[in-house]
Design a protein around this motif. Structure first.
Motif, PDB file in Angstrom:
ATOM      1  N   ILE A 189     -14.742  54.386  -6.961  1.00 15.19           N
ATOM      2  CA  ILE A 189     -14.492  54.378  -5.520  1.00 15.19           C
ATOM      3  C   ILE A 189     -13.690  55.600  -5.086  1.00 15.19           C
ATOM      4  O   ILE A 189     -14.065  56.322  -4.155  1.00 15.19           O
ATOM      5  CB  ILE A 189     -13.747  53.096  -5.101  1.00 15.19           C
ATOM      6  N   GLY A 190     -12.567  55.833  -5.762  1.00 18.25           N
ATOM      7  CA  GLY A 190     -11.708  56.956  -5.391  1.00 18.25           C
ATOM      8  C   GLY A 190     -12.406  58.294  -5.550  1.00 18.25           C
ATOM      9  O   GLY A 190     -12.276  59.180  -4.693  1.00 18.25           O
ATOM     10  N   ALA A 191     -13.160  58.454  -6.635  1.00 17.59           N
ATOM     11  CA  ALA A 191     -13.880  59.702  -6.864  1.00 17.59           C
ATOM     12  C   ALA A 191     -14.955  59.904  -5.800  1.00 17.59           C
ATOM     13  O   ALA A 191     -15.196  61.035  -5.341  1.00 17.59           O
ATOM     14  CB  ALA A 191     -14.513  59.693  -8.258  1.00 17.59           C
ATOM     15  N   VAL A 232      -8.946  66.132  -7.558  1.00 16.69           N
ATOM     16  CA  VAL A 232      -8.152  65.841  -8.758  1.00 16.69           C
ATOM     17  C   VAL A 232      -9.085  65.504  -9.911  1.00 16.69           C
ATOM     18  O   VAL A 232     -10.263  65.181  -9.715  1.00 16.69           O
ATOM     19  CB  VAL A 232      -7.170  64.675  -8.513  1.00 16.69           C
ATOM     20  N   THR A 233      -8.571  65.581 -11.123  1.00 18.59           N
ATOM     21  CA  THR A 233      -9.361  65.268 -12.313  1.00 18.59           C
ATOM     22  C   THR A 233      -8.569  64.302 -13.201  1.00 18.59           C
ATOM     23  O   THR A 233      -7.457  63.921 -12.876  1.00 18.59           O
ATOM     24  CB  THR A 233      -9.687  66.549 -13.105  1.00 18.59           C
ATOM     25  N   GLY A 234      -9.181  63.924 -14.339  1.00 18.84           N
ATOM     26  CA  GLY A 234      -8.495  63.048 -15.281  1.00 18.84           C
ATOM     27  C   GLY A 234      -8.287  61.639 -14.771  1.00 18.84           C
ATOM     28  O   GLY A 234      -7.304  60.983 -15.099  1.00 18.84           O
ATOM     29  N   SER A 257      -6.368  56.008  -8.083  1.00 16.70           N
ATOM     30  CA  SER A 257      -5.324  55.444  -7.220  1.00 16.70           C
ATOM     31  C   SER A 257      -5.884  55.038  -5.860  1.00 16.70           C
ATOM     32  O   SER A 257      -5.303  54.204  -5.166  1.00 16.70           O
ATOM     33  CB  SER A 257      -4.188  56.452  -7.033  1.00 16.70           C
ATOM     34  N   ARG A 258      -7.014  55.637  -5.494  1.00 12.20           N
ATOM     35  CA  ARG A 258      -7.660  55.291  -4.223  1.00 12.20           C
ATOM     36  C   ARG A 258      -8.519  54.033  -4.330  1.00 12.20           C
ATOM     37  O   ARG A 258      -9.044  53.554  -3.330  1.00 12.20           O
ATOM     38  CB  ARG A 258      -8.530  56.456  -3.721  1.00 12.20           C
ATOM     39  N   PRO A 277      -8.947  49.293  -1.117  1.00 12.83           N
ATOM     40  CA  PRO A 277     -10.234  48.675  -0.751  1.00 12.83           C
ATOM     41  C   PRO A 277     -10.581  47.485  -1.628  1.00 12.83           C
ATOM     42  O   PRO A 277     -11.129  46.487  -1.146  1.00 12.83           O
ATOM     43  CB  PRO A 277     -11.248  49.816  -0.943  1.00 12.83           C
ATOM     44  N   THR A 278     -10.252  47.567  -2.907  1.00 16.25           N
ATOM     45  CA  THR A 278     -10.542  46.467  -3.826  1.00 16.25           C
ATOM     46  C   THR A 278      -9.754  45.218  -3.452  1.00 16.25           C
ATOM     47  O   THR A 278     -10.288  44.099  -3.459  1.00 16.25           O
ATOM     48  CB  THR A 278     -10.229  46.871  -5.270  1.00 16.25           C
ATOM     49  N   MET A 279      -8.474  45.389  -3.105  1.00 14.06           N
ATOM     50  CA  MET A 279      -7.658  44.242  -2.711  1.00 14.06           C
ATOM     51  C   MET A 279      -8.201  43.599  -1.436  1.00 14.06           C
ATOM     52  O   MET A 279      -8.180  42.380  -1.281  1.00 14.06           O
ATOM     53  CB  MET A 279      -6.203  44.676  -2.530  1.00 14.06           C
ATOM     54  N   GLY A 280      -8.708  44.418  -0.519  1.00  8.88           N
ATOM     55  CA  GLY A 280      -9.338  43.870   0.680  1.00  8.88           C
ATOM     56  C   GLY A 280     -10.555  43.034   0.339  1.00  8.88           C
ATOM     57  O   GLY A 280     -10.794  41.980   0.939  1.00  8.88           O
ATOM     58  N   CYS A 281     -11.317  43.497  -0.666  1.00 10.68           N
ATOM     59  CA  CYS A 281     -12.492  42.743  -1.115  1.00 10.68           C
ATOM     60  C   CYS A 281     -12.106  41.388  -1.694  1.00 10.68           C
ATOM     61  O   CYS A 281     -12.839  40.410  -1.544  1.00 10.68           O
ATOM     62  CB  CYS A 281     -13.261  43.539  -2.163  1.00 10.68           C
TER      63      CYS A 281
END
Length: 323
Positions: free
Chosen positions: A79-81, A242-244, A249-250, A254-258
Motif C-alpha cells: 500500500i505505502g509503496a 524511500v527504499t528498504g 509506515s504508510r 488505511p489498514t486500521m480503517g479497513c
C-alpha cells in the motif's frame, strides 16, 4: 445486510445499522471527550475537529478501496509503496510534463491501478500468500519510484494543490466513496466480492471466476490508492522516494480503517464505518499530539486503543462461526 428490526411485546429493538451508527458516533464522542478533558486548551475545537476530519479523508479513500481486497481475506503490504509511486508519477506528469491537474489525477490513478493489476496477477499465478507476494513487489515499486524521482524530493507546484484543502479534498474524497459504494452494492463485482469473501469454495461451485475477481479487487484497490496519492501529495505538497520497505509506515492507517469496515460489516455499513473509523483514528492521533506525547508512546497507546475497539465491536455471538 443490516439486522432486521424485531418487534416484541412492550419492547422495540433498533435495527443493526442504527446500532452500528450509535456505536461509531459513541466512539467519536468518547475519544473527543477523553482528550478534551486531558488537554482542553489546544484540542477539540470545532475548527480542530474539521481539520482532523479533513486529514482523515486521505486515508479513508485508500481504505475503502483496500476493503475490496481485505473482505476477500487477502492482504496487501505494498500500500505505502503504491501511494509513494503513484504520487511521484502523478507529480512528474503534472509538473515536469506540464499536464497540470489532468496529469496529476490520471498519472496517479493509472499508476495505482497498474500496481494493483501486478499484485493481483502475481498473487493468482504464483499461488503463494498475498502478504508474501505484495511484500516482495513493494521493494520493486520503491526502487521504481526512487529511479523516477532520481533521488530528489518531488514537490507539487503550489498552483496544483487544490486537493489538499477544502473544498477540493472533500469533493474528491466524497466522489471516491460514492464510487466505492456503487461498486460494492450495485455491481456484479460487489456481489461476487462478498460471495468469495464468505466462502471461496462455494463461490467456485456457483461458477464464479474467483481468480478474475481477486485480480479486479486488487485493481480497484490500486485505483483508490492512486486517488489517495493525489490527496496525500496535495496535502503534504511533496513526496520522497524511500527504499528498504520504509514505505510500509504508510500501510497502517488505511489498514486500521479497513478493520472498522470489517468489524461493522455485520451491521450492513462497512464503508460508513471506514469513514467514521478513520475519523476516530485521527482524533486519537491528534489528541496525543496535543498532549505532547512521544511518538513511541502514541503508537503503543493508539494500537492498544484500536485493538480494544475492534475486539469490542467484533464480539462473536454464541454459535457464530468465524472464518
Amino acid at each position: 445486510m443490516g439486522t432486521p428490526v424485531v418487534d416484541t411485546p412492550g419492547k422495540k429493538k433498533i435495527s443493526g445499522t442504527a446500532k452500528g451508527y450509535l456505536i461509531l458516533f459513541g466512539l467519536v464522542v468518547l475519544s473527543w471527550l477523553i482528550f478534551k478533558i486531558l488537554t482542553p486548551s489546544n484540542f477539540g475545537s470545532p475548527a480542530n475537529m474539521l481539520s482532523y476530519f479533513q486529514a482523515s479523508l486521505i486515508a479513508t479513500v485508500g481504505a475503502v478501496g483496500f476493503y475490496f481486497v481485505m473482505v476477500m481475506g487477502m492482504f496487501d503490504f505494498s500500500i505505502g509503496a503504491n501511494i509513494m509511486l503513484s504520487a511521484i508519477v502523478g507529480c512528474v506528469f503534472a509538473s515536469r510534463f506540464g499536464m497540470g491537474y489532468a496529469g496529476l489525477i490520471i498519472g496517479s490513478i493509472v499508476t495505482g491501478s497498474i500496481v494493483g493489476l501486478l499484485n493481483g496477477v502475481f498473487y493468482v499465478k504464483l499461488h503463494i500468500p498475498s502478504m508474501i507476494v505484495t511484500t516482495g513487489l513493494a521493494l520493486i515499486y520503491e526502487s521504481i519510484a526512487n529511479y523516477i524521482a532520481g533521488g530528489v524530493e518531488q514537490t507539487l507546484p503550489s498552483n496544483l494543490r487544490a486537493f489538499g484543502q477544502m473544498p477540493g479534498n472533500i469533493i474528491l474524497a466524497v466522489l471516491a466513496c460514492v464510487v466505492a459504494y456503487i461498486f460494492l452494492n450495485y455491481t456484479k463485482i460487489g456481489t461476487y466480492t462478498y460471495a468469495i469473501g464468505s466462502n471461496e469454495f462455494v463461490a467456485k461451485n456457483m461458477g464464479i471466476n474467483v481468480d478474475k475477481y481477486k485480480v479486479l479487487a486488487f485493481i480497484l484497490s490500486g485505483a483508490f490508492l492512486g486517488v489517495m496519492a493525489v490527496l496525500t501529495i496535495s496535502y503534504g505538497s511533496s513526496m520522497v522516494a524511500v527504499t528498504g520497505m520504509a514505505s510500509m509506515s504508510r500501510n497502517f492507517v488505511p489498514t486500521m480503517g479497513c478493520f472498522f469496515g470489517l468489524a461493522f460489516k455485520k451491521y450492513g455499513m462497512p464503508l460508513q464505518a471506514i469513514v467514521i473509523g478513520e475519523f476516530v483514528i485521527n482524533i486519537i492521533f491528534f489528541g496525543f499530539i496535543a498532549m505532547g506525547a512521544p511518538t513511541a508512546i502514541q503508537d503503543v497507546i493508539t494500537g492498544l486503543a484500536l485493538l480494544i475497539i475492534i475486539t469490542v465491536t467484533t464480539k462473536v455471538t454464541k454459535g457464530e462461526i468465524v472464518k
